[in-house]
Motif scaffolding. Structure first.
Motif, short mmCIF file in Angstrom:
data_model
loop_
_atom_site.label_atom_id
_atom_site.label_comp_id
_atom_site.label_asym_id
_atom_site.label_seq_id
_atom_site.Cartn_x
_atom_site.Cartn_y
_atom_site.Cartn_z
N UNK A 188 0.23 -1.17 -0.34
CA UNK A 188 -0.07 0.27 0.23
C UNK A 188 0.50 1.53 0.39
N UNK A 189 0.50 2.50 -0.92
CA UNK A 189 0.60 3.67 -0.77
C UNK A 189 -0.32 4.50 0.18
N UNK A 190 -0.11 5.07 1.63
CA UNK A 190 -0.72 5.78 2.54
C UNK A 190 -0.14 7.10 3.03
N UNK A 191 -1.81 7.07 3.47
CA UNK A 191 -1.29 9.27 3.59
C UNK A 191 -0.48 9.24 4.71
N UNK A 192 0.43 10.20 4.20
CA UNK A 192 1.75 10.96 5.42
C UNK A 192 1.38 11.85 6.14
N UNK A 193 1.57 11.25 7.55
CA UNK A 193 1.37 12.72 8.68
C UNK A 193 2.66 12.82 9.50
N UNK A 194 2.93 13.58 10.33
CA UNK A 194 4.10 13.16 11.32
C UNK A 194 4.27 14.20 12.55
N UNK A 195 4.08 13.63 13.71
CA UNK A 195 3.78 13.78 15.03
C UNK A 195 5.08 14.67 15.12
N UNK A 196 5.49 15.36 15.48
CA UNK A 196 7.40 16.29 16.19
C UNK A 196 6.90 16.76 17.44
N UNK A 197 7.74 16.40 18.53
CA UNK A 197 8.40 17.35 20.35
C UNK A 197 8.65 18.04 18.69
N UNK A 198 8.54 20.09 19.89
CA UNK A 198 9.07 20.73 19.47
C UNK A 198 9.15 21.41 20.53
N UNK A 199 8.73 20.91 21.98
CA UNK A 199 9.24 21.45 23.25
C UNK A 199 8.21 21.38 24.05
N UNK A 200 8.31 21.81 25.55
CA UNK A 200 7.41 21.19 26.53
C UNK A 200 6.86 22.36 26.86
N UNK A 201 5.63 21.72 27.61
CA UNK A 201 4.56 23.20 28.69
C UNK A 201 4.90 22.55 30.47
N UNK A 202 4.62 23.24 30.80
CA UNK A 202 4.64 22.91 32.24
C UNK A 202 3.31 23.16 33.16
N UNK A 203 2.64 21.83 33.92
CA UNK A 203 1.13 22.16 34.29
C UNK A 203 1.70 22.68 35.65
N UNK A 204 0.73 23.47 36.86
CA UNK A 204 1.46 24.32 38.21
C UNK A 204 1.46 23.10 38.80
N UNK A 205 1.22 22.10 38.59
CA UNK A 205 2.09 21.43 39.86
C UNK A 205 3.90 20.67 39.15
N UNK A 206 3.81 21.40 38.07
CA UNK A 206 5.41 20.81 38.04
C UNK A 206 6.14 20.54 36.85
N UNK A 207 5.01 19.50 36.20
CA UNK A 207 5.27 18.40 35.60
C UNK A 207 5.31 18.68 34.01
N UNK A 208 5.76 18.29 33.22
CA UNK A 208 6.76 18.77 31.99
C UNK A 208 6.08 17.77 30.92
N UNK A 209 5.76 18.89 29.97
CA UNK A 209 4.33 17.38 29.05
C UNK A 209 5.03 18.30 27.44
N UNK A 210 5.72 17.49 26.88
CA UNK A 210 6.39 17.16 25.32
C UNK A 210 4.88 18.13 24.68
N UNK A 211 5.94 18.84 23.54
CA UNK A 211 4.44 20.31 22.85
C UNK A 211 4.50 19.12 21.75
N UNK A 212 3.60 18.95 21.35
CA UNK A 212 3.04 18.22 19.76
C UNK A 212 3.06 19.25 18.15
#
Length: 398
Positions: A188-212
């Motif tokens: 098969x030839x299928x639809x391409x799409x990429x998810x890339x980590x470009x940075x992060x955010x920090x919630x009030x509890x100090x947990x860092x989450x990767x930005x996509x």
């Protein structure tokens, strides 16, 4: 014009549910075209206890298990929530037309109401927008349209009350494609799409989450190849994926090659069965774990692909003709580049879940069930969280 009533045509079983058999009934035949429809109605009621606080009520993880939505943080923020919906209910419609050359052309379109923007709210109407699951044409070995990725083996999915079941451990993608099948091979030839980590955010509890960032800048389609071996004992499927990860924003023009292999199948054990999958690759991202990890990290002008390993094992036991149970273990592990944590924050390192259910079908198409699932997610720093979910479902396939 010839019309054949429904009751004079035999209903034929087809695999159109994720983890169980639904039915397509012939509704009519007009000339050389046979029309079919099918689907099911399903009620889900879920009690979920999160160790680090429940996601928002609008979060998709409240409708079904999505590994990346299991919250992480201190256990002192435990939170239990109850949800009930019928959004997994679905409907499909198909045609089969005998052509003058003796060959048949088939079409299928299917919709449900999960993971779509709400058309209303739970205060009054509980309205939800339909979404396209499948929409394709098949003719002479070729398939054109949207359906399951050729990299995925839907037949290996165990019977579970949860929408997916082994969410972190399975390849799970539906998308537009052109596929050709010849004998045991399909490409098969299928639809391409990429998810890339470009940075992060920090919630009030100090947990860092990767930005996509989700990008659609690839110059080539995703390519898959698959081999299926069928035998009296069951089946074995081996699939390969090759694709291009891209990020083209501003002056940045970065790309990286991604590849993966997956082996899955089913072994018959008398009336019981054993199902499994093992997938390994570089930059698989959205193809596995419902995108629990991204495909790559943006490092300056380059992309650093994230390696991952995932899989599941499931055993189904038939207690008798009406009662059955599935016991399931599923896992995902990411090999994050720890040298890039200053860029990525605290990405998901691993996810795993265990589940067991009891299903009762007093008649063939009606199923009542209860399922318990325990899920865990851990970040690269060691921050973790878990979820315990008790789910009750009623489903009628038509």
């Amino acid at each position: 014009m010839k019309f054949t009533p429904l009751k004079t045509l035999a209903a034929s079983a087809v695999l159109c549910a994720l983890s169980s058999t639904a039915y397509a009934a012939t509704a009519a035949k007009v000339g050389d075209t046979e029309f079919t429809y099918g689907g099911y109605i399903k009620l889900d009621a879920m009690w979920s206890d999160y160790s680090a606080g429940a996601p928002a009520g609008t979060d998709v993880g409240r409708d079904f298990y999505v590994p990346s939505t299991v919250t992480v943080g201190p256990d002192n923020s435990s939170d239990a929530v109850f949800d009930m919906h019928a959004r997994e209910s679905r409907f499909n419609f198909g045609t089969a037309t005998l052509l003058d050359n003796g060959k048949t052309i088939n079409t299928k379109i299917e919709i449900d109401f999960l993971a779509s923007a709400p058309g209303g709210n739970e205060r009054v109407s509980n309205s939800y927008a339909p979404r396209v699951r499948h929409a394709f044409i098949s003719y002479d070995g070729w398939l054109f349209g949207q359906t399951w990725s050729n990299f995925q083996n839907v037949g290996a999915l165990p019977e579970a009350l949860d929408f997916i079941g082994p969410a972190e451990g399975t390849v799970f993608v539906r998308q537009t494609q052109v596929k050709y099948t010849t004998g045991a091979w399909s490409f098969s030839l299928e639809n391409p799409e990429s998810t890339i980590t470009t940075g992060f955010t920090t919630n009030p509890q100090g947990i860092k989450s990767s930005s996509m960032a989700v990008t659609d800048d690839a110059s080539l389609p995703d390519f898959t190849a698959r081999y299926t071996h069928k035998a009296d004992w069951g089946n074995l499927v081996v699939a390969a994926l090759a694709r291009q990860l891209t990020y083209k924003v501003g002056a940045i023009d970065a790309d990286e090659t991604s590849f993966g292999v997956s082996a899955s199948g089913m072994v018959k054990l008398g009336e019981d069965n054993f199902k499994f999958m093992l997938t390994q690759g570089k930059g698989l991202g959205r193809y596995v774990g419902v995108n629990v990890a991204h495909g790559a990290v943006l490092n300056g002008d380059d992309l650093d692909a994230i390696d991952s390993t995932s899989g599941f094992v499931a055993y189904q036991h038939k207690w008798n003709s009406q009662w059955r149970s599935t016991f399931l273990y599923s896992f995902f592990s990411a090999d994050n580049n720890t040298d890039l944590l200053a860029l990525t924050g605290d990405p998901t390192k691993s996810s795993q879940s265990y589940s067991a259910n009891i299903l009762y079908s007093p008649v063939k198409r009606l199923t009542f069930g209860a399922e318990f699932k325990h899920a865990e997610r851990e970040l690269e720093s060691g921050n973790d969280g878990d979820m315990d979910r008790l789910q009750f479902s009623v489903k009628y396939a038509f």
